[in-house]
Write an enzyme that holds these catalytic residues in place. Structure first.
Site, PDB file in Angstrom:
ATOM      1  N   HIS A 141      32.957  -9.604 -12.119  1.00  0.00           N
ATOM      2  CA  HIS A 141      31.708  -9.046 -12.654  1.00  0.00           C
ATOM      3  C   HIS A 141      30.695 -10.156 -12.924  1.00  0.00           C
ATOM      4  O   HIS A 141      29.505 -10.011 -12.637  1.00  0.00           O
ATOM      5  CB  HIS A 141      31.966  -8.327 -13.983  1.00  0.00           C
ATOM      6  CG  HIS A 141      32.883  -7.154 -13.911  1.00  0.00           C
ATOM      7  ND1 HIS A 141      34.090  -7.126 -14.566  1.00  0.00           N
ATOM      8  CD2 HIS A 141      32.777  -5.968 -13.269  1.00  0.00           C
ATOM      9  CE1 HIS A 141      34.678  -5.951 -14.354  1.00  0.00           C
ATOM     10  NE2 HIS A 141      33.910  -5.241 -13.561  1.00  0.00           N
ATOM     11  N   GLY A 192      30.048  -5.244  -5.772  1.00  0.00           N
ATOM     12  CA  GLY A 192      31.053  -6.123  -5.191  1.00  0.00           C
ATOM     13  C   GLY A 192      31.641  -5.567  -3.895  1.00  0.00           C
ATOM     14  O   GLY A 192      31.881  -4.361  -3.782  1.00  0.00           O
ATOM     15  N   ASP A 245      35.022  -3.448  -3.877  1.00  0.00           N
ATOM     16  CA  ASP A 245      35.075  -1.989  -3.737  1.00  0.00           C
ATOM     17  C   ASP A 245      34.231  -1.635  -2.513  1.00  0.00           C
ATOM     18  O   ASP A 245      33.122  -1.115  -2.626  1.00  0.00           O
ATOM     19  CB  ASP A 245      34.561  -1.330  -5.014  1.00  0.00           C
ATOM     20  CG  ASP A 245      35.415  -1.718  -6.206  1.00  0.00           C
ATOM     21  OD1 ASP A 245      36.526  -1.201  -6.331  1.00  0.00           O
ATOM     22  OD2 ASP A 245      34.990  -2.599  -6.993  1.00  0.00           O
ATOM     23  N   ARG A 303      41.826  -3.668 -13.897  1.00  0.00           N
ATOM     24  CA  ARG A 303      43.165  -3.053 -14.017  1.00  0.00           C
ATOM     25  C   ARG A 303      44.283  -4.096 -13.995  1.00  0.00           C
ATOM     26  O   ARG A 303      45.417  -3.770 -14.347  1.00  0.00           O
ATOM     27  CB  ARG A 303      43.375  -2.035 -12.898  1.00  0.00           C
ATOM     28  CG  ARG A 303      42.521  -0.781 -13.062  1.00  0.00           C
ATOM     29  CD  ARG A 303      42.822   0.247 -11.993  1.00  0.00           C
ATOM     30  NE  ARG A 303      42.227   1.545 -12.287  1.00  0.00           N
ATOM     31  CZ  ARG A 303      41.072   1.986 -11.785  1.00  0.00           C
ATOM     32  NH1 ARG A 303      40.377   1.222 -10.946  1.00  0.00           N
ATOM     33  NH2 ARG A 303      40.605   3.176 -12.102  1.00  0.00           N
ATOM     34  N   MET A 352      32.062  -0.929 -15.294  1.00  0.00           N
ATOM     35  CA  MET A 352      32.803  -0.106 -16.254  1.00  0.00           C
ATOM     36  C   MET A 352      33.374  -0.986 -17.363  1.00  0.00           C
ATOM     37  O   MET A 352      34.267  -0.557 -18.105  1.00  0.00           O
ATOM     38  CB  MET A 352      33.908   0.671 -15.547  1.00  0.00           C
ATOM     39  CG  MET A 352      33.333   1.661 -14.532  1.00  0.00           C
ATOM     40  SD  MET A 352      34.388   3.071 -14.213  1.00  0.00           S
ATOM     41  CE  MET A 352      35.804   2.270 -13.508  1.00  0.00           C
ATOM     42  N   GLN A 387      34.158  10.029 -12.263  1.00  0.00           N
ATOM     43  CA  GLN A 387      34.783   9.436 -11.080  1.00  0.00           C
ATOM     44  C   GLN A 387      36.300   9.310 -11.202  1.00  0.00           C
ATOM     45  O   GLN A 387      36.936   8.715 -10.343  1.00  0.00           O
ATOM     46  CB  GLN A 387      34.134   8.089 -10.745  1.00  0.00           C
ATOM     47  CG  GLN A 387      34.393   6.990 -11.741  1.00  0.00           C
ATOM     48  CD  GLN A 387      33.522   5.777 -11.445  1.00  0.00           C
ATOM     49  OE1 GLN A 387      32.310   5.816 -11.593  1.00  0.00           O
ATOM     50  NE2 GLN A 387      34.156   4.679 -11.009  1.00  0.00           N
ATOM     51  N   LEU A 391      34.936  -6.923 -18.653  1.00  0.00           N
ATOM     52  CA  LEU A 391      34.334  -7.873 -17.709  1.00  0.00           C
ATOM     53  C   LEU A 391      35.268  -9.031 -17.391  1.00  0.00           C
ATOM     54  O   LEU A 391      35.978  -9.543 -18.251  1.00  0.00           O
ATOM     55  CB  LEU A 391      33.020  -8.420 -18.286  1.00  0.00           C
ATOM     56  CG  LEU A 391      31.919  -7.382 -18.563  1.00  0.00           C
ATOM     57  CD1 LEU A 391      30.657  -8.073 -19.077  1.00  0.00           C
ATOM     58  CD2 LEU A 391      31.597  -6.545 -17.329  1.00  0.00           C
ATOM     59  N   HIS A 392      35.271  -9.438 -16.133  1.00  0.00           N
ATOM     60  CA  HIS A 392      36.065 -10.579 -15.660  1.00  0.00           C
ATOM     61  C   HIS A 392      35.160 -11.401 -14.737  1.00  0.00           C
ATOM     62  O   HIS A 392      34.015 -10.998 -14.459  1.00  0.00           O
ATOM     63  CB  HIS A 392      37.337 -10.098 -14.971  1.00  0.00           C
ATOM     64  CG  HIS A 392      37.103  -9.115 -13.857  1.00  0.00           C
ATOM     65  ND1 HIS A 392      36.410  -9.445 -12.702  1.00  0.00           N
ATOM     66  CD2 HIS A 392      37.442  -7.804 -13.725  1.00  0.00           C
ATOM     67  CE1 HIS A 392      36.378  -8.404 -11.902  1.00  0.00           C
ATOM     68  NE2 HIS A 392      36.968  -7.391 -12.497  1.00  0.00           N
TER      69      HIS A 392
END
Ligand code: AMP
Length: 308
Positions: A37, A147, A150, A187, A30, A61, A33-34
């Site tokens: 990701h 990942g 999640d 987040r 989504m 979602q 990016l960090h």
């Protein structure tokens, strides 16, 4: 890197890659990016010939009242990071391109959506299933990277690929963390400085739960209480759940045995965060570098690999 914004363009690119004998990798995101990701992107760059990443904040979602409007977005930075990571195609569709009409067909997720995250986010996993099914249908035969951060979503995606016979190999990738244990998440940028200090309590609670499982506490309620007790020591944390579950179907067994997944969600101020850890009943574990947890050193890039 080519930016693709149409479904037809994505299908053409991936078909052409395969007809040239190239193996395709897919990394759905989504955006914002960090390095979590980026670890998925790097894995695909290493293992596949053509890497497709997607950036799409999927409205389906998010339930009413959730953070769809405030979800972090930074497409310009994402383009740079994806390009640097070695992505070949970045799929950035509009909502209208993804959902040209309101879907008539829905995907039910049954029991998996009635546990853990599903209890707090009604409709979330049905929305995830829809967007991932569409991406799998568009991209076709591929490896797809998700990942463990999640974890419930990873379980869902594995079942989605199997139950609907998508020619997709689902690859789970370890959670990337800050040195203080906080799992990287888009987040996290919404945490205030004091909330950022408080947020690693979620990981500390999971580690305490893991120690309890490793020490032979077989009652899931006792392990949940151990995690809740750690969380209650942090006034800024509002616990939603902390549970010990079967790593396959995420049910809570009557007695813990063998492999266990510990999963937790909490609000830190207004920001809802989730995390999870693996544990083995009665067996203290070595981490991904073969050392015990207390001996861990940060990863060279400043993150820890979760290893489970
Ligand atoms: P998202 O953009 O949050 O939908 O995440 C896109 C993918 O990146 C999902 O498969 C996530 O599980 C994965 N991901 C998110 N955070 C991390 C992390 N800290 N470590 C590893 N993977 C992650």
């Amino acid at each position: 890197m080519m930016v693709v914004d149409t479904v037809a363009g994505l299908m053409k690119a991936t078909e052409e890659a395969r007809s040239d004998g190239r193996r395709v990798g897919l990394v759905p995101t989504m955006g914002a990016l960090h390095p979590g990701h980026l670890s998925l992107l790097r894995r695909s760059v290493q293992d596949d010939d053509t890497v497709v990443a997607t950036v799409f904040v999927n409205p389906l979602q998010f339930a009413a009242g959730e953070d769809l409007a405030s979800y972090p977005r930074d497409l310009r930075r994402d383009l740079v990071l994806a390009d640097e990571a070695g992505v070949d195609y970045l799929f950035v569709p509009t909502c209208e391109e993804m959902y040209s009409q309101p879907p008539l067909i829905t995907i039910g997720v049954a029991a998996l959506s009635q546990r853990l995250e599903g209890c707090y986010r009604p409709g979330h996993f049905e929305g995830v299933a829809m967007v991932i099914a569409k991406l799998f249908a568009m991209v076709g035969r591929c490896r797809a990277y998700f990942g463990e951060k999640d974890y419930q979503q990873l379980c869902l995606v594995r079942r989605l690929a199997a139950d609907l016979s998508f020619p997709v190999e689902v690859v789970g990738c370890p959670t990337v963390r800050h040195p203080d244990g906080l799992a990287l998440s888009s987040r996290n940028v919404r945490l205030s400085p004091t909330e950022r200090v408080a947020a690693p309590v979620i990981h500390r609670a999971l580690v305490a739960g893991r120690h309890a499982v490793e020490a032979g506490r077989c009652d899931p309620a006792v392990v949940s209480q151990v995690m809740a007790d750690v969380m209650s020591g942090e006034p800024l944390a509002d616990l939603e759940y902390a549970e010990a579950a079967d790593p396959g179907d995420l049910r809570t067994p009557d007695r813990l045995a063998g492999e266990v997944r510990l999963l937790a969600a909490a609000r830190i101020g207004a920001v809802r965060l989730i995390d999870n850890l693996a544990a083995v009943f009665g067996q203290p574990r070595a981490d991904c570098e073969g050392r015990s947890h207390s001996q861990r050193r940060p990863h060279p890039e400043g993150q820890l690999c979760d290893g489970g």
